[in-house]
Design a protein around this motif. Structure first.
Motif, PDB file in Angstrom:
ATOM      1  N   LEU A 179       0.838  -1.197   0.000  1.00 21.56           N
ATOM      2  CA  LEU A 179       0.000   0.000   0.000  1.00 21.56           C
ATOM      3  C   LEU A 179       0.870   1.242   0.000  1.00 21.56           C
ATOM      4  CD1 LEU A 179      -2.721   1.507   0.404  1.00 21.56           C
ATOM      5  CD2 LEU A 179      -2.404   1.195   2.870  1.00 21.56           C
ATOM      6  N   LEU A 230      10.033   2.921  -1.961  1.00 12.19           N
ATOM      7  CA  LEU A 230      10.267   1.964  -0.870  1.00 12.19           C
ATOM      8  C   LEU A 230       9.661   0.604  -1.238  1.00 12.19           C
ATOM      9  CD1 LEU A 230      10.661   4.670   0.849  1.00 12.19           C
ATOM     10  CD2 LEU A 230       9.664   3.404   2.720  1.00 12.19           C
ATOM     11  N   THR A 254      11.058  -3.282  -1.762  1.00 16.99           N
ATOM     12  CA  THR A 254      10.442  -4.311  -0.918  1.00 16.99           C
ATOM     13  C   THR A 254       9.914  -5.454  -1.761  1.00 16.99           C
ATOM     14  OG1 THR A 254       9.773  -2.596   0.640  1.00 16.99           O
ATOM     15  CG2 THR A 254       8.655  -4.708   0.823  1.00 16.99           C
ATOM     16  N   SER A 293      -3.988   9.106   2.970  1.00 21.71           N
ATOM     17  CA  SER A 293      -4.573   7.955   3.642  1.00 21.71           C
ATOM     18  C   SER A 293      -5.857   7.599   2.920  1.00 21.71           C
ATOM     19  CB  SER A 293      -4.887   8.294   5.107  1.00 21.71           C
ATOM     20  OG  SER A 293      -5.834   7.380   5.629  1.00 21.71           O
ATOM     21  N   ALA A 313      -1.679 -10.121   3.997  1.00 21.86           N
ATOM     22  CA  ALA A 313      -1.047  -9.142   4.888  1.00 21.86           C
ATOM     23  C   ALA A 313      -0.716  -7.922   4.050  1.00 21.86           C
ATOM     24  CB  ALA A 313       0.219  -9.704   5.524  1.00 21.86           C
ATOM     25  N   VAL A 314      -0.398  -6.813   4.706  1.00 13.94           N
ATOM     26  CA  VAL A 314      -0.098  -5.571   3.989  1.00 13.94           C
ATOM     27  C   VAL A 314       1.196  -4.970   4.519  1.00 13.94           C
ATOM     28  CG1 VAL A 314      -0.867  -3.199   3.517  1.00 13.94           C
ATOM     29  CG2 VAL A 314      -2.520  -5.073   3.525  1.00 13.94           C
ATOM     30  N   ILE A 315       2.035  -4.534   3.585  1.00 12.67           N
ATOM     31  CA  ILE A 315       3.184  -3.691   3.934  1.00 12.67           C
ATOM     32  C   ILE A 315       2.851  -2.306   3.404  1.00 12.67           C
ATOM     33  CG2 ILE A 315       5.645  -3.284   3.617  1.00 12.67           C
ATOM     34  CD1 ILE A 315       5.900  -6.337   3.085  1.00 12.67           C
ATOM     35  N   ALA A 316       2.884  -1.314   4.289  1.00 11.85           N
ATOM     36  CA  ALA A 316       2.456   0.039   3.915  1.00 11.85           C
ATOM     37  C   ALA A 316       3.646   0.987   3.936  1.00 11.85           C
ATOM     38  CB  ALA A 316       1.377   0.550   4.870  1.00 11.85           C
ATOM     39  N   VAL A 374       4.268   5.168   3.783  1.00  6.28           N
ATOM     40  CA  VAL A 374       3.601   6.463   3.817  1.00  6.28           C
ATOM     41  C   VAL A 374       4.513   7.584   3.340  1.00  6.28           C
ATOM     42  CG1 VAL A 374       2.005   5.758   5.639  1.00  6.28           C
ATOM     43  CG2 VAL A 374       4.172   6.822   6.263  1.00  6.28           C
ATOM     44  N   GLY A 375       5.758   7.227   2.977  1.00  4.50           N
ATOM     45  CA  GLY A 375       6.634   8.231   2.388  1.00  4.50           C
ATOM     46  C   GLY A 375       7.167   9.253   3.374  1.00  4.50           C
ATOM     47  N   ASP A 376       6.877   9.068   4.663  1.00  2.00           N
ATOM     48  CA  ASP A 376       7.396   9.925   5.720  1.00  2.00           C
ATOM     49  C   ASP A 376       8.157   9.061   6.728  1.00  2.00           C
ATOM     50  OD1 ASP A 376       4.754  12.416   5.997  1.00  2.00           O
ATOM     51  OD2 ASP A 376       6.777  12.547   5.149  1.00  2.00           O
TER      52      ASP A 376
END
Lengths: 445, 106
Positions: free
Chosen positions: B42, B52, B56, B78, B99-102, B104-106
């Motif tokens: 995400l 990122l 990954t 979001s 499952a999720v790997i998120a 957020v760029g911060d």
């Protein structure tokens, strides 16, 4: 972190990359939404980085942590987190002399670094005479903490900031503006250090002496300084957005102390800002927007051609959001004299602020178009910097304030402005008379 | 600040607002392994986020045979908080991953 919480509540495990300096912010954001324990993967990639040479090794360094976050069995605390003791301090919080009160408040993170006026029962009671609302009236709950902005809590922060009671109606309306949508809360926390800019319109601007003329945005007027300052304290103490915990502004912004003016309605050739947006001239309003920067320009010429050329020639594509054009009364009059209205001026700026053909190639960059978030840009030519959308139909705003001089101002960035009507108490005239002589008198030398 | 002991004394009110307690939630059960699973990636609209996740995704496929990945691209910061019109699309995507790997760029 809101998506991570949503996904966990949906029943799927998550691991969220978080820049290591955002650890407190991430924890606070998650806790504020009911998930005090959440699995993040701290990494060393600077916010908004585009450099793959940095990103690749940083992700490789933490990849095993990512796998662990998704596979390591939950602890008891992660399955069923315990409630942290609620930080709702007693009403009367401290007793001490002026220095001790200031140190206590500063250590709690409740100030902006400047000294505060102690908010005693007596001082707050006097502040509350500025409104007809009862002290326990709930104006709003403010995201992200959902802190309760009761009239009394607003008044406490107003006392701290040095407000007069006659500022309470503006403060209440301002809080209503700050919760109109989620934008203001997000801006207060953003890495972009977006600072709120407040514009006051209508008769109340004179009632409480909000400066609209020379040095309107400089220090020296209680109303301009203290009202804006109160909103800053409210952002910390009611919203719960504190520097480097929830407020991740990278450079920071001095406008966060206070950036509040009145429109110079008396000397503007056009309808006041609030009338432009549907209010009656005799009503009073407060408007808030969130520019990131405040830039002053000397126009190419002080006729309409020179002023407009300065605008369309000085806006780079590396920007985001609203553009606020600040015109002194005489600059506005120079435009109006040649037939420009706010509407025609805005249309011209939107159509003619373009990226030159060789702009990026001269800079050695393989880019095109403006750099604003794509969701905030409507359809249009890649050369156009301003591309209105249905949600953001009016990206150019015009504010007339300041003294009689040639300098122009640009406010850059942020979501659309919000305007709220200021409601006045029944005894307003009497209140204004009581405090109207609180104005500075400068010694001549 | 000076620490003078003299001067008038002030009993002061707290500026810190009350907030009602909110319901707390625990985390979702974890996977036993990543082999053979479908991992959602995400990203939001911040520039670092897709970068990122590119790295990954490559590492996941190198290290876990049979793993599948699926991207969801948020248009703002979001999806759940700012894109209500896409919630159904988001939930349909979530149903299809383990499952999720998120990022957020911060």
């Amino acid at each position: 972190m809101y998506d991570a919480i949503y996904i966990e509540n949906f029943g799927k495990p998550t691991a969220t990359y978080v820049f290591e300096h955002f650890a407190n912010d991430a924890a606070s954001a998650a806790s504020g939404k009911g998930m005090p324990v959440i699995r993040t993967v701290p990494e060393k990639i600077v916010s908004e980085s585009t450099v793959m040479e940095d990103i690749e090794p940083a992700i490789k360094a933490v990849f095993n942590n990512v796998v662990e976050m998704l596979t390591k069995p939950l602890t008891a605390e992660e399955k069923s987190p315990k409630r942290r003791e609620q930080e709702n301090p007693p009403r009367l919080i401290f007793k001490g002399n002026l220095a001790e009160v200031n140190e206590f408040f500063y250590r709690r993170g409740w100030t902006d670094g400047l000294p505060i006026i102690p908010p005693t029962e007596e001082a707050v009671a006097e502040m509350l005479t500025g409104t007809d609302y009862p002290a326990d009236y709930l104006v709003a709950k403010m995201e992200p903490r959902l802190g309760k902005a009761t009239v009394e809590r607003i008044a406490i922060n107003a006392v701290m900031a040095g407000c007069l009671p006659t500022y309470m109606p503006l403060l209440i309306a301002g809080v209503q503006a700050l919760v109109d949508n989620l934008g203001p809360g997000k801006m207060a926390a953003s890495t972009g250090s977006w600072s709120p800019f407040y514009l006051v319109n209508g008769p109340v601007r004179n009632d409480v002496a909000v400066n609209s003329g020379y040095g309107a945005s400089s220090p020296g007027n209680i109303a301009n300084a203290a009202i804006g300052r109160t909103f800053g304290l409210i952002t910390k103490n009611i919203r719960g957005i504190r520097k480097q915990v929830e407020d991740m502004g990278v450079l920071g912004n001095p406008g966060k102390y206070s950036f509040l003016v009145a429109e110079n309605e008396d000397n503007s050739p056009w309808e006041p800002f609030h009338v432009e947006y549907g209010f009656r001239k005799e009503e009073s309003t407060i408007t808030v927007c969130f520019p990131q920067s405040y830039q002053q320009m000397m126009p190419f010429g002080t006729d309409d051609k020179g002023i407009i050329a300065t605008v369309v020639g000085s806006i780079p594509p590396a920007r985001m959001g609203l553009f606020g054009l600040i015109l002194t009364p005489n600059n506005a009059q120079a435009l109006a004299k040649r037939g420009w209205t706010k509407k025609t001026l805005k249309e011209y700026i939107i159509k003619n602020t373009i990226i030159p053909d060789d702009y990026y190639s001269r800079l050695g960059l393989n880019l095109s178009g403006p750099t604003d978030r794509t969701a905030f840009m409507g359809p249009g030519d890649d050369k156009q910097i301003f591309r209105p959308t249905a949600e953001r139909p009016d990206p150019v705003q015009i504010f007339v304030f300041g003294g009689f001089g040639s300098w122009m101002g640009f406010l850059q960035g942020g979501p659309p402005q919000i305007t709220k009507k200021i409601e006045l108490p029944k005894n307003w005239a009497k209140l204004v008379k009581k405090y109207q002589n609180v104005v500075p008198t400068y010694v001549k030398y | 600040m000076s620490s003078t002991k003299s001067g008038a004394f002030y009993e002061v009110l707290s500026p810190w607002a009350e907030a009602d307690p909110i319901p707390l939630h625990g985390l979702a059960p974890r996977l036993d392994k990543l082999d053979g699973k479908k991992i959602g990636l995400l990203q939001n609209s911040k520039r670092a986020a897709p970068r990122l996740l590119d790295v990954t995704e490559r590492l996941l496929k190198e290290k876990f045979p049979g793993i599948q990945t699926s991207r969801f691209r948020g248009k703002l910061f979001s999806v759940s908080a700012e894109e209500p019109e896409r919630i159904q699309e988001f939930e349909d995507w979530l149903k299809g991953v383990d499952a999720v790997i998120a990022a957020v760029g911060d």
